[in-house]
Write a protein that holds these residues in place. Structure first.
Motif, short mmCIF file in Angstrom:
data_model
loop_
_atom_site.label_atom_id
_atom_site.label_comp_id
_atom_site.label_asym_id
_atom_site.label_seq_id
_atom_site.Cartn_x
_atom_site.Cartn_y
_atom_site.Cartn_z
N TYR A 203 0.85 -1.19 0.00
CA TYR A 203 0.00 0.00 0.00
C TYR A 203 0.89 1.24 0.00
CZ TYR A 203 -3.60 -3.28 1.59
OH TYR A 203 -4.46 -4.33 1.69
N GLU A 204 0.28 2.35 -0.40
CA GLU A 204 0.96 3.62 -0.29
C GLU A 204 -0.09 4.68 0.02
OE1 GLU A 204 1.10 4.95 -4.99
OE2 GLU A 204 2.73 3.72 -4.19
N GLY A 205 0.36 5.86 0.44
CA GLY A 205 -0.57 6.92 0.76
C GLY A 205 -0.21 7.60 2.08
N VAL A 206 -0.90 8.68 2.36
CA VAL A 206 -0.64 9.46 3.58
C VAL A 206 -0.74 8.58 4.82
CG1 VAL A 206 -1.42 11.37 5.01
CG2 VAL A 206 -1.46 11.60 2.52
N ASP A 207 -1.88 7.89 4.97
CA ASP A 207 -2.09 7.14 6.20
C ASP A 207 -1.32 5.83 6.24
OD1 ASP A 207 -3.62 9.06 7.39
OD2 ASP A 207 -5.54 8.25 6.71
N ILE A 208 -0.85 5.37 5.10
CA ILE A 208 0.04 4.20 5.09
C ILE A 208 1.39 4.59 5.70
CG2 ILE A 208 1.18 2.49 3.67
CD1 ILE A 208 -1.93 2.28 3.90
N GLU A 209 1.91 5.74 5.28
CA GLU A 209 3.18 6.20 5.86
C GLU A 209 3.01 6.58 7.33
OE1 GLU A 209 5.97 8.62 3.84
OE2 GLU A 209 5.11 8.21 1.85
N MET A 210 1.84 7.11 7.68
CA MET A 210 1.60 7.43 9.08
C MET A 210 1.49 6.16 9.91
SD MET A 210 1.74 10.66 9.56
CE MET A 210 0.94 10.90 11.15
N ALA A 211 0.92 5.11 9.35
CA ALA A 211 0.85 3.83 10.05
C ALA A 211 2.25 3.28 10.29
CB ALA A 211 0.02 2.83 9.24
N GLN A 212 3.11 3.42 9.30
CA GLN A 212 4.49 2.97 9.46
C GLN A 212 5.21 3.80 10.51
OE1 GLN A 212 5.52 3.51 5.35
NE2 GLN A 212 4.99 1.42 4.76
N SER A 213 4.89 5.09 10.58
CA SER A 213 5.47 5.96 11.61
C SER A 213 5.00 5.55 13.00
CB SER A 213 5.09 7.42 11.33
OG SER A 213 5.44 8.26 12.42
N LEU A 214 3.71 5.23 13.12
CA LEU A 214 3.17 4.79 14.41
C LEU A 214 3.81 3.49 14.84
CD1 LEU A 214 1.20 4.92 16.78
CD2 LEU A 214 -0.57 3.95 15.28
N ALA A 215 3.95 2.55 13.92
CA ALA A 215 4.58 1.27 14.25
C ALA A 215 6.02 1.48 14.72
CB ALA A 215 4.54 0.34 13.04
N LYS A 216 6.72 2.38 14.07
CA LYS A 216 8.10 2.68 14.47
C LYS A 216 8.13 3.28 15.88
CE LYS A 216 12.23 5.25 13.01
NZ LYS A 216 12.81 6.16 11.98
N ALA A 217 7.19 4.17 16.17
CA ALA A 217 7.12 4.77 17.50
C ALA A 217 6.85 3.72 18.57
CB ALA A 217 6.06 5.86 17.53
N LEU A 218 6.08 2.70 18.21
CA LEU A 218 5.77 1.61 19.13
C LEU A 218 6.90 0.60 19.23
CD1 LEU A 218 2.10 1.03 17.97
CD2 LEU A 218 2.75 1.63 20.31
N GLY A 219 7.79 0.61 18.23
CA GLY A 219 8.87 -0.37 18.20
C GLY A 219 8.42 -1.72 17.71
N VAL A 220 7.40 -1.73 16.82
CA VAL A 220 6.87 -2.99 16.29
C VAL A 220 6.80 -2.91 14.77
CG1 VAL A 220 5.52 -3.38 18.39
CG2 VAL A 220 4.46 -2.21 16.44
N GLU A 221 6.41 -4.02 14.13
CA GLU A 221 6.27 -4.08 12.69
C GLU A 221 4.82 -3.81 12.28
OE1 GLU A 221 8.63 -4.50 10.32
OE2 GLU A 221 10.06 -4.32 11.99
N PRO A 222 4.60 -3.03 11.21
CA PRO A 222 3.22 -2.82 10.74
C PRO A 222 2.76 -3.99 9.88
CG PRO A 222 4.76 -1.59 9.36
CD PRO A 222 5.59 -2.25 10.43
N ARG A 223 1.49 -4.37 10.01
CA ARG A 223 0.90 -5.39 9.13
C ARG A 223 -0.46 -4.88 8.68
NH1 ARG A 223 -2.30 -10.06 9.55
NH2 ARG A 223 -2.31 -10.09 11.82
N PHE A 224 -0.61 -4.68 7.39
CA PHE A 224 -1.84 -4.11 6.85
C PHE A 224 -2.86 -5.21 6.55
CE2 PHE A 224 1.45 -1.00 5.98
CZ PHE A 224 0.86 0.14 6.49
N VAL A 225 -4.10 -4.94 6.96
CA VAL A 225 -5.20 -5.88 6.78
C VAL A 225 -6.21 -5.25 5.82
CG1 VAL A 225 -7.05 -7.17 7.93
CG2 VAL A 225 -4.87 -6.76 9.13
N ARG A 226 -6.41 -5.85 4.66
CA ARG A 226 -7.30 -5.28 3.65
C ARG A 226 -8.75 -5.41 4.09
NH1 ARG A 226 -6.61 -4.20 -1.90
NH2 ARG A 226 -8.36 -2.88 -2.55
N THR A 227 -9.51 -4.34 3.95
CA THR A 227 -10.93 -4.35 4.24
C THR A 227 -11.65 -3.55 3.17
OG1 THR A 227 -12.61 -3.97 5.97
CG2 THR A 227 -10.89 -2.28 5.72
N LYS A 228 -12.97 -3.55 3.21
CA LYS A 228 -13.80 -2.72 2.35
C LYS A 228 -14.56 -1.75 3.24
CE LYS A 228 -14.51 -6.44 -1.03
NZ LYS A 228 -15.53 -7.29 -1.70
N TRP A 229 -15.04 -0.65 2.66
CA TRP A 229 -15.75 0.33 3.47
C TRP A 229 -16.99 -0.28 4.13
CZ3 TRP A 229 -13.25 4.33 5.04
CH2 TRP A 229 -12.20 4.83 4.27
#
Length: 266
Positions: free
Chosen positions: A65-91
């Motif tokens: 994935y890419e996008g504003v909130d994808i990079e923000m998710a990666q930033s949050l995971a880094k702040a937590l000291g963990v790995e991000p794992r994206f789960v696909r969903t629909k609206w």
């Protein structure tokens, strides 16, 4: 002697009550439900639900994935000291998936609504926005307001399960309503003349205006509604919410969020 004995008894009683109070407080702390924050830290993984079809916030790109909130998710995971794992969903599946515990947080241009607030927490807002019409440029002058649009012969198209569908169904009584399940190709339906207008967030409308020559976003400086975008969090988990809010506060204060947003809002 009696007075001395009474004073000594009072001191012993106060000490006993203090000890009992501390013991009860300790027991309460021991029995307090664990925060999702603890679960994330223990697992070493932050699970993020995202739709992957909402520029500039979340876009499926190959296997990732890419996008504003994808990079923000990666930033949050880094702040937590963990790995991000994206789960696909629909609206349409966002809340069921989130409530079923498929992810720890949901990110990707998620609008704040009171209905969702009944079942979940939100982070502090990432930005304020609002709904605007997205139309063919030839129709920009005639399709500006809800009254302009809500007429027989006008086709309003929307994607299922989110605030766009809710706005369309509650606002238009005479216009034809057309559900389109693919939020990526939906804009081509307007260009092809199979629909006339889509009501969506001003940010997305502006992005699609740039990506799809012939489409125009209407009155982005005066949206039809006021709304905010934020991240979806487990209801009642004040510990995890406090961490996310503080991380977001720092990201905004240092300019990290703005740099990421500007990068994707070209």
């Amino acid at each position: 002697m009696k007075i001395t004995a009474l004073i000594a008894g009072a001191v012993r009683g106060a000490a006993f009550l203090t000890a009992m109070g501390l013991a009860c407080a300790g027991a309460a702390r021991a029995q307090a439900p664990a925060s999702q924050l603890d679960t994330i830290l223990s697992a070493g993984t932050l699970r993020i639900c995202t739709a992957g079809d909402y520029k500039p916030f979340t876009v499926a790109a190959g296997e990732g994935y890419e996008g504003v909130d994808i990079e923000m998710a990666q930033s949050l995971a880094k702040a937590l000291g963990v790995e991000p794992r994206f789960v696909r969903t629909k609206w349409a599946d966002l809340m069921p998936d989130f409530l079923a515990g498929k992810c720890d947080i949901a990110m990707g241009g998620i609008g704040v609504t009171l209905e969702r607030q009944k079942r979940a927490f939100y982070s502090a807002p990432t930005l304020a926005t609002g709904k605007v019409p997205l139309v063919r440029c030839a129709d920009k002058d005639r399709l500006q307001t809800v009254a302009d649009i809500d007429k027989p012969g006008t086709t309003v198209i929307f994607n299922p399960g989110g605030t766009n569908e809710r706005f369309a169904r509650t606002s238009f009584k005479q216009a034809k309503l057309q559900l389109h399940t693919d939020n990526v190709s939906i804009f081509d339906e307007i260009l092809a003349g199979r629909a006339d207008v889509m009501i969506t967030e001003a940010r997305e409308a502006t992005i699609q205006e740039k990506l799809k020559p012939g489409l125009c976003a209407v009155n982005t400086d005066k949206p039809l509604t006021f709304s905010e975008i934020a991240y979806l969090l487990p209801r009642g988990d004040v510990v995890f919410k406090a961490f996310v809010d503080q991380w977001l506060h720092i990201a905004k204060s240092t300019g990290e969020y703005q740099r990421i947003f500007d990068k994707h809002f070209r």
